[in-house]
Design a protein around this motif. Sequence first.
Motif: not given
Length: 88
Positions: A33, A36-37, A39-42, A47, A82
């Motif tokens: 998690k 993932e967060t 990566i989602a946050g950029g 990451a 990713r």
Amino acid sequence: MAHHPSAKKRIRQTKKRTRINRTRTSRIRTSLKKVETAIAGGNKAEATDAFRSLQPELMRGAARGFVHRNTVARRLSRLSARIKSMSA
């Protein structure tokens, strides 16, 4: 209900192993998690750090046998791709 001493022992051992494996699985999920967060946050640096801490957790799970090694390889490969595709 078990009546033989060996069956009673197996029940005790199973409870202990289940508790340990749940703890390890939870630790892996938490690490996933975090990656993932990030990566989602950029945030590529965050990451990458989260990914570096996830790798040994997943490999340990594969070594202990409660996560399949191909599953570990697939997840690490996809997450790595990713992260690499993120812009700095």
